[in-house]
Motif scaffolding. Sequence first.
Motif, PDB file in Angstrom:
ATOM      1  N   SER A  19      -9.147  -5.406   2.678  1.00 58.02           N
ATOM      2  CA  SER A  19      -9.024  -4.334   3.650  1.00 58.02           C
ATOM      3  C   SER A  19     -10.251  -3.447   3.540  1.00 58.02           C
ATOM      4  N   ALA A  26      -5.436   5.820   2.708  1.00 52.80           N
ATOM      5  CA  ALA A  26      -4.035   5.620   3.087  1.00 52.80           C
ATOM      6  C   ALA A  26      -3.915   4.668   4.274  1.00 52.80           C
ATOM      7  N   THR A  27      -4.825   4.744   5.218  1.00 53.09           N
ATOM      8  CA  THR A  27      -4.810   3.864   6.388  1.00 53.09           C
ATOM      9  C   THR A  27      -5.089   2.424   5.981  1.00 53.09           C
ATOM     10  N   ARG A  30      -2.008   1.027   4.155  1.00 55.77           N
ATOM     11  CA  ARG A  30      -0.948   0.714   5.121  1.00 55.77           C
ATOM     12  C   ARG A  30      -1.279  -0.546   5.925  1.00 55.77           C
ATOM     13  N   ALA A  33      -0.636  -3.476   3.665  1.00 55.82           N
ATOM     14  CA  ALA A  33       0.805  -3.645   3.448  1.00 55.82           C
ATOM     15  C   ALA A  33       1.489  -4.223   4.683  1.00 55.82           C
ATOM     16  N   ASP A  34       1.023  -3.853   5.852  1.00 58.89           N
ATOM     17  CA  ASP A  34       1.622  -4.367   7.090  1.00 58.89           C
ATOM     18  C   ASP A  34       1.424  -5.866   7.253  1.00 58.89           C
ATOM     19  N   ASP A  69      -1.087  11.546   0.556  1.00 58.83           N
ATOM     20  CA  ASP A  69      -1.114  10.575   1.656  1.00 58.83           C
ATOM     21  C   ASP A  69      -1.223   9.149   1.136  1.00 58.83           C
ATOM     22  N   ASP A  70      -1.969   8.958   0.058  1.00 55.34           N
ATOM     23  CA  ASP A  70      -2.085   7.624  -0.521  1.00 55.34           C
ATOM     24  C   ASP A  70      -0.773   7.222  -1.204  1.00 55.34           C
ATOM     25  N   ALA A  73       1.569   6.048   1.410  1.00 59.98           N
ATOM     26  CA  ALA A  73       1.212   4.703   1.894  1.00 59.98           C
ATOM     27  C   ALA A  73       1.647   3.633   0.911  1.00 59.98           C
TER      28      ALA A  73
END
Length: 75
Positions: A19, A26-27, A30, A33-34, A69-70, A73
């Motif tokens: 990634s 955090a983005t 996520r 993870a998605d 935020d992390d 996530a």
Amino acid sequence: MGRRAGVTDIAPDAVISASSFSLPTATAIRAAADRLGPWDILLLEVHRPGPRTIGTGQQGFIAVEWWPDDLLAVR
């Protein structure tokens, strides 16, 4: 288990993906993870300078879960 060149694999059919961290952490977490399915694993090897970093090497670096935020996530 697969066997190649004298090495026994534990996950011969594993697919590796990465990634981009040009995104906020955090983005990126996520997004990774998605893409996971049942029994998949996400290896998160990220740390950043913490509040007590002194600027020498990685001394004072801490896990990204320290930032709310992390942590959200990851959860």
